[in-house]
Design an enzyme around this catalytic site. Sequence first.
Site, PDB file in Angstrom:
ATOM      1  N   TYR A   1       0.852  -1.185   0.000  1.00 21.48           N
ATOM      2  CA  TYR A   1       0.000   0.000   0.000  1.00 21.48           C
ATOM      3  C   TYR A   1       0.887   1.233   0.000  1.00 21.48           C
ATOM      4  O   TYR A   1       1.372   1.693   1.027  1.00 21.48           O
ATOM      5  CB  TYR A   1      -0.912   0.017   1.228  1.00 21.48           C
ATOM      6  CG  TYR A   1      -1.891  -1.137   1.323  1.00 21.48           C
ATOM      7  CD1 TYR A   1      -2.152  -1.962   0.239  1.00 21.48           C
ATOM      8  CD2 TYR A   1      -2.559  -1.399   2.513  1.00 21.48           C
ATOM      9  CE1 TYR A   1      -3.046  -3.022   0.334  1.00 21.48           C
ATOM     10  CE2 TYR A   1      -3.469  -2.453   2.619  1.00 21.48           C
ATOM     11  CZ  TYR A   1      -3.701  -3.264   1.536  1.00 21.48           C
ATOM     12  OH  TYR A   1      -4.596  -4.301   1.652  1.00 21.48           O
TER      13      TYR A   1
ATOM     14  N   PRO B   1     -16.476  -4.484   1.526  1.00 19.37           N
ATOM     15  CA  PRO B   1     -17.713  -4.840   2.225  1.00 19.37           C
ATOM     16  C   PRO B   1     -19.011  -4.426   1.543  1.00 19.37           C
ATOM     17  O   PRO B   1     -20.079  -4.897   1.922  1.00 19.37           O
ATOM     18  CB  PRO B   1     -17.565  -4.136   3.577  1.00 19.37           C
ATOM     19  CG  PRO B   1     -16.673  -2.977   3.288  1.00 19.37           C
ATOM     20  CD  PRO B   1     -15.690  -3.492   2.285  1.00 19.37           C
ATOM     21  N   LEU B   2     -18.962  -3.560   0.533  1.00 21.82           N
ATOM     22  CA  LEU B   2     -20.193  -3.143  -0.143  1.00 21.82           C
ATOM     23  C   LEU B   2     -20.532  -4.005  -1.343  1.00 21.82           C
ATOM     24  O   LEU B   2     -21.651  -3.957  -1.849  1.00 21.82           O
ATOM     25  CB  LEU B   2     -20.083  -1.683  -0.601  1.00 21.82           C
ATOM     26  CG  LEU B   2     -20.610  -0.620   0.358  1.00 21.82           C
ATOM     27  CD1 LEU B   2     -20.405   0.764  -0.226  1.00 21.82           C
ATOM     28  CD2 LEU B   2     -22.079  -0.836   0.671  1.00 21.82           C
ATOM     29  N   GLY B   3     -19.581  -4.787  -1.865  1.00 19.98           N
ATOM     30  CA  GLY B   3     -19.846  -5.531  -3.086  1.00 19.98           C
ATOM     31  C   GLY B   3     -19.901  -4.580  -4.272  1.00 19.98           C
ATOM     32  O   GLY B   3     -19.687  -3.376  -4.126  1.00 19.98           O
TER      33      GLY B   3
END
Length: 295
Positions: free
Chosen positions: A69, A215-217
Site C-alpha cells: 500500500y 464490504p459493499l460488493g
Amino acid sequence: MSNTQVLSATAAGTFTIGGDLTVNRMGYGAMRITGQGVWGPPTDKASALATLRRAVELGANLIDTADSYGPAVSEELIGEALAPYVAGVVIATKGGWERPGPGQWTHNASPKHLAKALEGSLQRLRLDRIDIYQLHAPDNAVSFEASVGALAKLREEGKIRHVALSNVTREHIERARAIVPIVSVQNRYSFADREYEHVVDYCEKNGIAFMPWAPLGQAREAHDAIKKVAEELKATPLQVALAWLLKRSKVILPIPGTSSIKHLEENIAAASLALPQAAYDSLSSVSHPPVSLRG
C-alpha cells in the site's frame, strides 16, 4: 449516525485471534490513507495521521495494512501516527506483492522476498515483531508450501507472532495449516459477494478470524437493496453492510478503510447498528458479482 448508534468499536463485541490477541470486532483498514490508486503519499498527510489516531481512540484496535500500500506509505504512516502503540492495539500487515509502478501489482511470494519484506515492515511500523503477518496472495510462480514455510520460519525466529493468509481458497488454508497455525484469513466478502461463503464457514468452524474486504460488493442490485434498508434504518449503506457482516458470523472482523475522520466515525458507528433479521435475510438473498484479487 442515528440516535441509537454509539461511537465506539467496542459495541461490536470482541474476538480473540490466535488465542492471545483480543480485539474489538470493528477494525480499521489502512489502504486508503495512501495516495490515489494506493500509490504514493496522501494529499493531506496530517489528515491521514489524524484519522489513524482517531481510529484507535474510537476502539478500532485491529489495524490492517500491507507493504504494497503505497508501497510502504501506509506502514510508514501507521508507525508515525501510532508508535509507541497503546496496549491492546494489534497490527496486521501483508507481504507477497510488489508495486513496480502506479496501477501495477505483481506477485512475489518467494521465501527470499518475504523475509526482506518482513524486515521492511518491522522498520516502517516501528515494531520488533508483527502481531499478524499475512501472505498477501498465493504466487503461481512459487510453491505455496515454500511461501508458508518461509513465514513459519520467521515465526520461529520471533519476528512474527501469528501467520495468516489473504486471497485464498479453503484448500490453501488446509495446506497452510499442515505447516503452521493460521489465525486469520482475509478475502473479499460482503452481503452481495459471497463467493467465499464456504471459507467463512470453514473459518467459523475452526475458530479462525475472517477479515472481509470490499464490504459493499459491486453489483447494481446490491446497491439498490442496501439503499432501501439504509433508508429504513436511517443509516448509511456502508453502515448497513458492516452490520450485516457482524451479524453473519462471530469470526468476521470488518476492517473498513477511509482517509476521512467523518467517514471513519460513520463506519465505527455501525458497530452498534442493530440489523433486523428481516433486513439481514433480504440482503443475504442478493446475488454476488465475480471476485477479483486486491485488498
